[in-house]
Design a protein around this motif. Structure first.
Motif, PDB file in Angstrom:
ATOM      1  N   LEU A 178       0.835  -1.195   0.000  1.00  0.00           N
ATOM      2  CA  LEU A 178       0.000   0.000   0.000  1.00  0.00           C
ATOM      3  C   LEU A 178       0.870   1.244   0.000  1.00  0.00           C
ATOM      4  O   LEU A 178       1.938   1.280   0.604  1.00  0.00           O
ATOM      5  N   SER A 179       0.370   2.271  -0.675  1.00  0.00           N
ATOM      6  CA  SER A 179       0.990   3.588  -0.596  1.00  0.00           C
ATOM      7  C   SER A 179      -0.115   4.622  -0.716  1.00  0.00           C
ATOM      8  O   SER A 179      -1.252   4.293  -1.051  1.00  0.00           O
ATOM      9  N   GLY A 180       0.219   5.880  -0.421  1.00  0.00           N
ATOM     10  CA  GLY A 180      -0.753   6.956  -0.522  1.00  0.00           C
ATOM     11  C   GLY A 180      -1.378   7.313   0.812  1.00  0.00           C
ATOM     12  O   GLY A 180      -1.318   6.552   1.778  1.00  0.00           O
ATOM     13  N   LEU A 181      -1.986   8.489   0.847  1.00  0.00           N
ATOM     14  CA  LEU A 181      -2.655   8.958   2.057  1.00  0.00           C
ATOM     15  C   LEU A 181      -3.996   8.256   2.255  1.00  0.00           C
ATOM     16  O   LEU A 181      -4.559   7.691   1.327  1.00  0.00           O
ATOM     17  N   ARG A 182      -4.487   8.303   3.471  1.00  0.00           N
ATOM     18  CA  ARG A 182      -5.832   7.844   3.833  1.00  0.00           C
ATOM     19  C   ARG A 182      -6.094   6.405   3.401  1.00  0.00           C
ATOM     20  O   ARG A 182      -6.988   6.112   2.624  1.00  0.00           O
ATOM     21  N   ARG A 183      -5.320   5.489   3.948  1.00  0.00           N
ATOM     22  CA  ARG A 183      -5.489   4.059   3.683  1.00  0.00           C
ATOM     23  C   ARG A 183      -6.092   3.336   4.893  1.00  0.00           C
ATOM     24  O   ARG A 183      -6.027   2.108   4.991  1.00  0.00           O
ATOM     25  N   GLN A 184      -6.707   4.092   5.792  1.00  0.00           N
ATOM     26  CA  GLN A 184      -7.181   3.509   7.050  1.00  0.00           C
ATOM     27  C   GLN A 184      -8.214   2.404   6.850  1.00  0.00           C
ATOM     28  O   GLN A 184      -8.181   1.384   7.552  1.00  0.00           O
ATOM     29  N   TYR A 185      -9.142   2.591   5.920  1.00  0.00           N
ATOM     30  CA  TYR A 185     -10.196   1.588   5.729  1.00  0.00           C
ATOM     31  C   TYR A 185      -9.598   0.256   5.300  1.00  0.00           C
ATOM     32  O   TYR A 185      -9.899  -0.791   5.887  1.00  0.00           O
ATOM     33  N   VAL A 186      -8.755   0.271   4.269  1.00  0.00           N
ATOM     34  CA  VAL A 186      -8.176  -0.974   3.764  1.00  0.00           C
ATOM     35  C   VAL A 186      -7.274  -1.624   4.800  1.00  0.00           C
ATOM     36  O   VAL A 186      -7.310  -2.847   4.992  1.00  0.00           O
ATOM     37  N   ILE A 187      -6.479  -0.825   5.501  1.00  0.00           N
ATOM     38  CA  ILE A 187      -5.589  -1.388   6.526  1.00  0.00           C
ATOM     39  C   ILE A 187      -6.389  -2.111   7.603  1.00  0.00           C
ATOM     40  O   ILE A 187      -6.047  -3.234   8.017  1.00  0.00           O
ATOM     41  N   LYS A 188      -7.484  -1.507   8.040  1.00  0.00           N
ATOM     42  CA  LYS A 188      -8.320  -2.150   9.057  1.00  0.00           C
ATOM     43  C   LYS A 188      -8.866  -3.477   8.546  1.00  0.00           C
ATOM     44  O   LYS A 188      -8.864  -4.494   9.269  1.00  0.00           O
ATOM     45  N   GLN A 189      -9.322  -3.501   7.302  1.00  0.00           N
ATOM     46  CA  GLN A 189      -9.874  -4.731   6.730  1.00  0.00           C
ATOM     47  C   GLN A 189      -8.794  -5.801   6.570  1.00  0.00           C
ATOM     48  O   GLN A 189      -9.037  -6.990   6.825  1.00  0.00           O
ATOM     49  N   LEU A 190      -7.614  -5.405   6.136  1.00  0.00           N
ATOM     50  CA  LEU A 190      -6.516  -6.362   5.980  1.00  0.00           C
ATOM     51  C   LEU A 190      -6.138  -6.991   7.312  1.00  0.00           C
ATOM     52  O   LEU A 190      -5.878  -8.200   7.396  1.00  0.00           O
ATOM     53  N   GLU A 191      -6.129  -6.174   8.363  1.00  0.00           N
ATOM     54  CA  GLU A 191      -5.784  -6.703   9.680  1.00  0.00           C
ATOM     55  C   GLU A 191      -6.848  -7.671  10.180  1.00  0.00           C
ATOM     56  O   GLU A 191      -6.529  -8.704  10.784  1.00  0.00           O
ATOM     57  N   GLU A 192      -8.108  -7.366   9.916  1.00  0.00           N
ATOM     58  CA  GLU A 192      -9.186  -8.269  10.331  1.00  0.00           C
ATOM     59  C   GLU A 192      -9.122  -9.594   9.558  1.00  0.00           C
ATOM     60  O   GLU A 192      -9.474 -10.648  10.093  1.00  0.00           O
ATOM     61  N   LEU A 193      -8.669  -9.549   8.305  1.00  0.00           N
ATOM     62  CA  LEU A 193      -8.562 -10.757   7.481  1.00  0.00           C
ATOM     63  C   LEU A 193      -7.212 -11.460   7.664  1.00  0.00           C
ATOM     64  O   LEU A 193      -6.978 -12.508   7.055  1.00  0.00           O
ATOM     65  N   ASP A 194      -6.361 -10.872   8.485  1.00  0.00           N
ATOM     66  CA  ASP A 194      -5.021 -11.423   8.734  1.00  0.00           C
ATOM     67  C   ASP A 194      -4.244 -11.581   7.429  1.00  0.00           C
ATOM     68  O   ASP A 194      -3.615 -12.619   7.175  1.00  0.00           O
ATOM     69  N   ILE A 195      -4.282 -10.528   6.606  1.00  0.00           N
ATOM     70  CA  ILE A 195      -3.518 -10.502   5.360  1.00  0.00           C
ATOM     71  C   ILE A 195      -2.285  -9.635   5.578  1.00  0.00           C
ATOM     72  O   ILE A 195      -2.385  -8.490   6.028  1.00  0.00           O
ATOM     73  N   GLU A 196      -1.142 -10.166   5.236  1.00  0.00           N
ATOM     74  CA  GLU A 196       0.111  -9.431   5.405  1.00  0.00           C
ATOM     75  C   GLU A 196       0.126  -8.206   4.494  1.00  0.00           C
ATOM     76  O   GLU A 196      -0.285  -8.273   3.335  1.00  0.00           O
ATOM     77  N   TYR A 197       0.606  -7.080   5.025  1.00  0.00           N
ATOM     78  CA  TYR A 197       0.705  -5.874   4.196  1.00  0.00           C
ATOM     79  C   TYR A 197       1.897  -5.038   4.625  1.00  0.00           C
ATOM     80  O   TYR A 197       2.396  -5.154   5.757  1.00  0.00           O
TER      81      TYR A 197
END
Length: 305
Positions: A178-197
């Motif tokens: 991921l790059s860019g500003l305002r990635r909070q939504y995707v980061i939260k979803q990735l953490e809930e799905l236990d996907i490495e980022y």
């Protein structure tokens, strides 16, 4: 000929477009307060009266759900009056032009002139792919700025997450860049799905170029776009890319890289759709100096007419 090209100074794509045009145009660039022949305004926040001259206004994209009229588009109380001063409009995308014409947003002519790609910044770097991982990239905003929680739905972060959720079932080594500003939504979803980022919030162009070269696929899952620039950048770096039917996707990408929906995108990832050579050769038509020359010729034709 004297050209005024104001900059919003947000450290974002519009500033780069302005900077690159100023460096490579064959015309004289003037600053605010100086006389000009043409003012090229390429972002809504810069709509203003800068003095006598011809005005060209670029509308990159419109989100129908957030749009009522020109006043709302440009957040400018006299925009309908300003419309009378505009010689004509430009856009990068047939989708945007079609929306403007269907909804009679302006009676002025709107023509299509493309984005460009800076090949000095984006290029292929061999051997950056980590074969132990299956890496998917996304380098654009996905969260509304009002609360830094709500998904910016026109960018399709919910679609992006649905695709990743399916890919994880088949690729246990999935990693997301991921790059860019305002990635909070995707980061939260990735953490809930236990996907490495890995998240590089505002990296420089050198790092951004490396990130494209580290991806097995770059995904554009937007519902509405003017470009995005990522389509040109991924194509230039020979990164495999899949996109929804938005912005310039059909202008640049092979038809197999433009997806009908998330299921189609998942299927194409899992079957390894790869049209990098086609995309790379096509994006050469959008090389920066070539397209800036098109803009110069366009501006010249306006003054001559």
């Amino acid at each position: 000929m004297k050209i005024l090209v104001p900059s919003v100074e947000e450290n974002w794509i519009n500033d780069r477009i302005v900077s690159e045009y100023r460096r490579h145009t064959r015309h004289e660039i003037v600053e605010l307060g100086q006389k000009f022949d043409i003012a090229w305004i390429n972002t809504p926040s810069l709509v203003n009266f800068y003095g006598p001259g011809l005005y060209v206004l670029t509308i990159a994209h419109i989100v129908p759900e957030k749009f009522n009229d020109l006043n709302e588009l440009y957040n400018f109380e006299s925009c309908k009056q300003f419309d009378q001063s505009v010689s004509l409009y430009t856009s990068y995308s047939d989708h945007t032009i079609s929306f403007i014409n269907r909804n009679s947003i302006t009676k002025k002519q709107i023509i299509k002139i493309p984005y460009w790609i800076n090949t000095e910044l984006f290029f292929e770097i061999p051997d950056l792919l980590d074969e132990r991982l299956f890496t998917i990239g996304s380098f654009q905003r996905d969260t509304e700025g009002s609360d830094l929680e709500s998904p910016k739905l026109e960018k399709g972060p919910d679609i992006f997450i649905k695709v990743l959720k399916e890919i994880k079932k088949h690729k246990t080594n999935l990693r997301v860049l991921l790059s860019g500003l305002r990635r909070q939504y995707v980061i939260k979803q990735l953490e809930e799905l236990d996907i490495e980022y890995e998240y590089y919030e505002m990296c420089d162009f050198k790092k951004m170029n490396e990130l494209y070269n580290m991806c097995d696929y770059y995904l554009v899952t937007s519902r509405y776009e003017g470009g995005p620039q990522a389509i040109l950048e991924a194509s230039q770096t020979k990164c495999k890319i899949l996109s929804t039917n938005v912005g310039v996707s059909k202008d640049i990408l092979h038809q197999d890289c433009v997806c009908k929906d998330e299921s189609d995108m998942v299927w194409k990832i899992l079957t390894g759709v790869d049209k990098t050579e086609y995309n790379y050769l096509n994006v050469q038509n959008y090389e920066m100096k070539k397209v800036i020359s098109q803009y110069d010729e366009f501006f010249e034709s306006l003054v001559e007419s």
